[in-house]
Enzyme design. Structure first.
Site, PDB file in Angstrom:
ATOM      1  N   GLY A  25       7.326  33.258 -36.288  1.00 40.88           N
ATOM      2  CA  GLY A  25       8.064  32.919 -37.499  1.00 40.88           C
ATOM      3  C   GLY A  25       8.371  34.184 -38.278  1.00 40.88           C
ATOM      4  O   GLY A  25       8.648  35.232 -37.706  1.00 40.88           O
ATOM      5  N   SER A  52      11.234  28.470 -30.400  1.00 40.44           N
ATOM      6  CA  SER A  52      11.476  29.920 -30.487  1.00 40.44           C
ATOM      7  C   SER A  52      11.513  30.611 -29.125  1.00 40.44           C
ATOM      8  O   SER A  52      11.822  31.801 -29.044  1.00 40.44           O
ATOM      9  CB  SER A  52      10.369  30.600 -31.312  1.00 40.44           C
ATOM     10  OG  SER A  52      10.181  29.957 -32.531  1.00 40.44           O
ATOM     11  N   HIS A 106      -3.041  37.342 -43.862  1.00 43.36           N
ATOM     12  CA  HIS A 106      -3.384  36.782 -45.165  1.00 43.36           C
ATOM     13  C   HIS A 106      -4.847  36.352 -45.076  1.00 43.36           C
ATOM     14  O   HIS A 106      -5.273  35.825 -44.040  1.00 43.36           O
ATOM     15  CB  HIS A 106      -2.467  35.595 -45.483  1.00 43.36           C
ATOM     16  CG  HIS A 106      -2.667  34.974 -46.839  1.00 43.36           C
ATOM     17  ND1 HIS A 106      -3.117  35.675 -47.935  1.00 43.36           N
ATOM     18  CD2 HIS A 106      -2.470  33.701 -47.264  1.00 43.36           C
ATOM     19  CE1 HIS A 106      -3.190  34.863 -48.982  1.00 43.36           C
ATOM     20  NE2 HIS A 106      -2.803  33.660 -48.595  1.00 43.36           N
ATOM     21  N   ASP A 189      -3.132  37.295 -53.954  1.00 50.86           N
ATOM     22  CA  ASP A 189      -1.874  36.790 -53.417  1.00 50.86           C
ATOM     23  C   ASP A 189      -1.616  35.364 -53.897  1.00 50.86           C
ATOM     24  O   ASP A 189      -0.514  35.023 -54.344  1.00 50.86           O
ATOM     25  CB  ASP A 189      -1.955  36.843 -51.888  1.00 50.86           C
ATOM     26  CG  ASP A 189      -0.600  36.771 -51.232  1.00 50.86           C
ATOM     27  OD1 ASP A 189       0.236  37.640 -51.513  1.00 50.86           O
ATOM     28  OD2 ASP A 189      -0.361  35.830 -50.445  1.00 50.86           O
ATOM     29  N   GLU A 193       1.385  34.062 -56.375  1.00 51.86           N
ATOM     30  CA  GLU A 193       2.324  33.004 -55.969  1.00 51.86           C
ATOM     31  C   GLU A 193       2.401  31.895 -57.008  1.00 51.86           C
ATOM     32  O   GLU A 193       3.469  31.365 -57.288  1.00 51.86           O
ATOM     33  CB  GLU A 193       1.883  32.428 -54.605  1.00 51.86           C
ATOM     34  CG  GLU A 193       2.248  33.355 -53.462  1.00 51.86           C
ATOM     35  CD  GLU A 193       1.510  33.042 -52.167  1.00 51.86           C
ATOM     36  OE1 GLU A 193       1.730  33.766 -51.201  1.00 51.86           O
ATOM     37  OE2 GLU A 193       0.706  32.093 -52.139  1.00 51.86           O
TER      38      GLU A 193
HETATM   39  N1  LIG Z   1       6.135  34.809 -44.769  1.00 46.71           N
HETATM   40  C1  LIG Z   1       5.782  35.946 -45.337  1.00 46.71           C
HETATM   41  O1  LIG Z   1       6.595  36.618 -45.993  1.00 46.71           O
HETATM   42  C2  LIG Z   1       4.382  36.477 -45.225  1.00 46.71           C
HETATM   43  C3  LIG Z   1       4.063  37.718 -45.816  1.00 46.71           C
HETATM   44  C4  LIG Z   1       2.772  38.232 -45.634  1.00 46.71           C
HETATM   45  C5  LIG Z   1       1.831  37.498 -44.911  1.00 46.71           C
HETATM   46  N2  LIG Z   1       2.163  36.283 -44.391  1.00 46.71           N
HETATM   47  C6  LIG Z   1       1.150  35.562 -43.611  1.00 46.71           C
HETATM   48  O2  LIG Z   1       1.553  35.584 -42.242  1.00 46.71           O
HETATM   49  C7  LIG Z   1       1.080  34.408 -41.586  1.00 46.71           C
HETATM   50  C8  LIG Z   1       2.251  33.700 -40.930  1.00 46.71           C
HETATM   51  O3  LIG Z   1       3.125  33.238 -41.970  1.00 46.71           O
HETATM   52  P1  LIG Z   1       4.676  33.032 -41.701  1.00 46.71           P
HETATM   53  O4  LIG Z   1       5.310  32.787 -43.026  1.00 46.71           O
HETATM   54  O5  LIG Z   1       5.181  34.126 -40.812  1.00 46.71           O
HETATM   55  O6  LIG Z   1       4.600  31.677 -40.871  1.00 46.71           O
HETATM   56  P2  LIG Z   1       5.815  30.800 -40.325  1.00 46.71           P
HETATM   57  O7  LIG Z   1       7.087  31.563 -40.370  1.00 46.71           O
HETATM   58  O8  LIG Z   1       5.801  29.477 -41.015  1.00 46.71           O
HETATM   59  O9  LIG Z   1       5.316  30.590 -38.809  1.00 46.71           O
HETATM   60  C9  LIG Z   1       6.045  29.845 -37.944  1.00 46.71           C
HETATM   61  C10 LIG Z   1       5.487  30.030 -36.550  1.00 46.71           C
HETATM   62  O10 LIG Z   1       4.198  29.396 -36.452  1.00 46.71           O
HETATM   63  C11 LIG Z   1       4.206  28.531 -35.344  1.00 46.71           C
HETATM   64  N3  LIG Z   1       3.403  27.333 -35.546  1.00 46.71           N
HETATM   65  C12 LIG Z   1       3.571  26.394 -36.514  1.00 46.71           C
HETATM   66  N4  LIG Z   1       2.697  25.409 -36.354  1.00 46.71           N
HETATM   67  C13 LIG Z   1       1.954  25.719 -35.247  1.00 46.71           C
HETATM   68  C14 LIG Z   1       0.917  25.074 -34.564  1.00 46.71           C
HETATM   69  N5  LIG Z   1       0.421  23.905 -34.988  1.00 46.71           N
HETATM   70  N6  LIG Z   1       0.401  25.672 -33.462  1.00 46.71           N
HETATM   71  C15 LIG Z   1       0.901  26.844 -33.043  1.00 46.71           C
HETATM   72  N7  LIG Z   1       1.910  27.514 -33.630  1.00 46.71           N
HETATM   73  C16 LIG Z   1       2.428  26.941 -34.725  1.00 46.71           C
HETATM   74  C17 LIG Z   1       5.653  28.126 -35.187  1.00 46.71           C
HETATM   75  O11 LIG Z   1       5.806  27.731 -33.863  1.00 46.71           O
HETATM   76  P3  LIG Z   1       7.048  26.822 -33.347  1.00 46.71           P
HETATM   77  O12 LIG Z   1       8.060  27.831 -32.937  1.00 46.71           O
HETATM   78  O13 LIG Z   1       6.431  26.091 -32.220  1.00 46.71           O
HETATM   79  O14 LIG Z   1       7.457  25.945 -34.486  1.00 46.71           O
HETATM   80  C18 LIG Z   1       6.397  29.408 -35.527  1.00 46.71           C
HETATM   81  O15 LIG Z   1       6.488  30.245 -34.387  1.00 46.71           O
HETATM   82  C19 LIG Z   1       0.389  33.575 -42.676  1.00 46.71           C
HETATM   83  O16 LIG Z   1      -0.982  33.864 -42.643  1.00 46.71           O
HETATM   84  C20 LIG Z   1       1.021  34.079 -43.963  1.00 46.71           C
HETATM   85  O17 LIG Z   1       0.226  33.893 -45.104  1.00 46.71           O
HETATM   86  C21 LIG Z   1       3.418  35.769 -44.514  1.00 46.71           C
END
Ligand SMILES: NC(=O)c1ccc[n+]([C@@H]2O[C@H](COP(=O)([O-])OP(=O)(O)OC[C@H]3O[C@@H](n4cnc5c(N)ncnc54)[C@H](OP(=O)(O)O)[C@@H]3O)[C@@H](O)[C@H]2O)c1
Length: 324
Positions: A25, A52, A106, A189, A193
């Site tokens: 993601g 994906s 995180h 964090d 938020e």
């Molecule tokens: N977003 C940010 O800007 C940001 C910044 C800093 C840190 N973080 C941290 O980074 C981490 C990831 O966040 P994100 O925002 O990148 O997440 P995200 O975009 O929502 O992640 C989506 C991904 O997770 C997979 N996924 C969802 N449900 C799943 C499940 N049940 N089993 C296995 N895979 C699954 C999805 O797979 P499918 O393709 O199968 O749907 C997709 O590949 C978190 O800990 C977040 O706090 C995020």
């Protein structure tokens, strides 16, 4: 405060190691691509029904089912949504190699006990301070995004080295790695938020818009004033800090800001902010997130739908010709 940059960090602890990134993601995509371009052996772990897979393959990355990716890896990075970590960790624990490293971007799931990692694992945090899209874009421009790092569990004596080498490989050490802890990163964090940038600021814009419209100002002018100028101030603060921003705006805006800002953000706001921080530390938000996931994200879906129907959104879309 210890701030480490590229030259301070030995890439050796990741040399010859395989990194499994779970999730493709926002962060998973950026971190996988940056690792790959830094010469690291990366495998992206996805569940069977993932949409994906085609994109991962087109990007030239190795792809595997989650359990196979984990079994083959020395470092496993948990980049699925936080509320999924508890179930995902239970699923992968039997496949994790003895002495492997488990990484997070995180601190929530470890800080609030959703995961209790096996005692033979190294557990580290490498949290870029911004979204994956910017992390990737900066890397491609030979720049980096500042990040926090921490070690929660050092079973092999290698955890610090792996965390720092990982931060270097995704490009964050070009900007700087700051030592923190899972608790500090997670609490700060979640507080931000809720109370500041992602919770407080948008609600301030909405309240300002509604006040102007109730006072007879047209919705278009109210949006331009209360929403349209946000990027200007964000860019100025990003470049110059808050005091530097104030120096380059007009005397009219500066005096108004000095008189009005503290009247709106007064001690009552500070005391509610302190309540939010205390609740975050008690784990109340982590519980809310868990129950939101369990309910199929009902509350979030409703809030998204309601927000799209407001006068502010409709006016914004009309002015910008944005389809949401
Ligand atoms: N977003 C940010 O800007 C940001 C910044 C800093 C840190 N973080 C941290 O980074 C981490 C990831 O966040 P994100 O925002 O990148 O997440 P995200 O975009 O929502 O992640 C989506 C991904 O997770 C997979 N996924 C969802 N449900 C799943 C499940 N049940 N089993 C296995 N895979 C699954 C999805 O797979 P499918 O393709 O199968 O749907 C997709 O590949 C978190 O800990 C977040 O706090 C995020």
């Amino acid at each position: 405060m210890e701030m480490l940059r590229d030259a301070d960090i030995d890439p050796g602890p990741l040399a010859g190691k395989r990194v499994a990134v779970l999730g493709y993601g926002n962060q998973g995509r950026a971190q996988s691509l940056n690792l790959h371009d830094s010469g690291i052996d990366v495998v992206v772990g996805l569940r069977g029904e993932s949409g994906s897979a085609n994109e991962v393959e087109a990007a030239g990355l190795t792809i595997a089912m989650i359990e196979d990716a984990v079994a083959s890896a020395d470092v496993v990075m948990m980049l699925a949504p936080d509320e999924i970590h508890e179930a995902l960790y239970k699923e992968i624990e039997p496949q994790l190699k003895q002495g492997a490293a488990l990484g997070f971007s995180h601190g929530l799931s470890v800080r609030f006990g959703l995961i209790e990692p096996r005692s033979d694992l190294d557990v580290f945090l490498l949290a870029p301070k911004g979204p994956g899209t910017a992390l990737r874009a900066l890397y491609r421009e030979d720049k980096g995004m500042i990040a926090l790092w921490a070690v929660e569990q050092d079973a092999t004596g290698q955890a610090r080295g792996i965390a720092l080498a990982y931060g270097k490989a995704i490009g964050c050490a070009r900007a700087g790695l700051i030592a923190s802890s899972f608790a500090e990163e997670a609490e700060a964090d979640l507080f931000n938020e809720q109370a500041v940038v992602w919770g407080g600021v948008p609600e301030l814009l909405v309240a300002g818009f509604e006040t102007l419209v109730a006072g007879g100002v047209s919705p278009e002018v109210a949006v331009l004033e209360c929403v349209g100028e946000l990027k200007l101030i964000a860019d100025l603060i990003d470049q110059r800090g808050i005091a530097g921003m104030r120096e380059v705006i007009s005397n009219t805006a500066e005096l108004g800001a000095n008189l009005g800002g503290r009247r709106i953000i007064d001690d009552s706001v500070r005391s509610r902010m302190a309540e939010v921080l205390a609740e975050v530390r008690e784990g109340r938000f982590a519980e809310e997130l868990r129950s939101e996931e369990a309910s199929g994200y009902r509350r979030l879906e409703k809030a998204r739908a309601d927000a799209r129907k407001t006068l502010l959104e409709q006016t914004f879309r009309k002015l910008r010709s944005v389809e949401l």
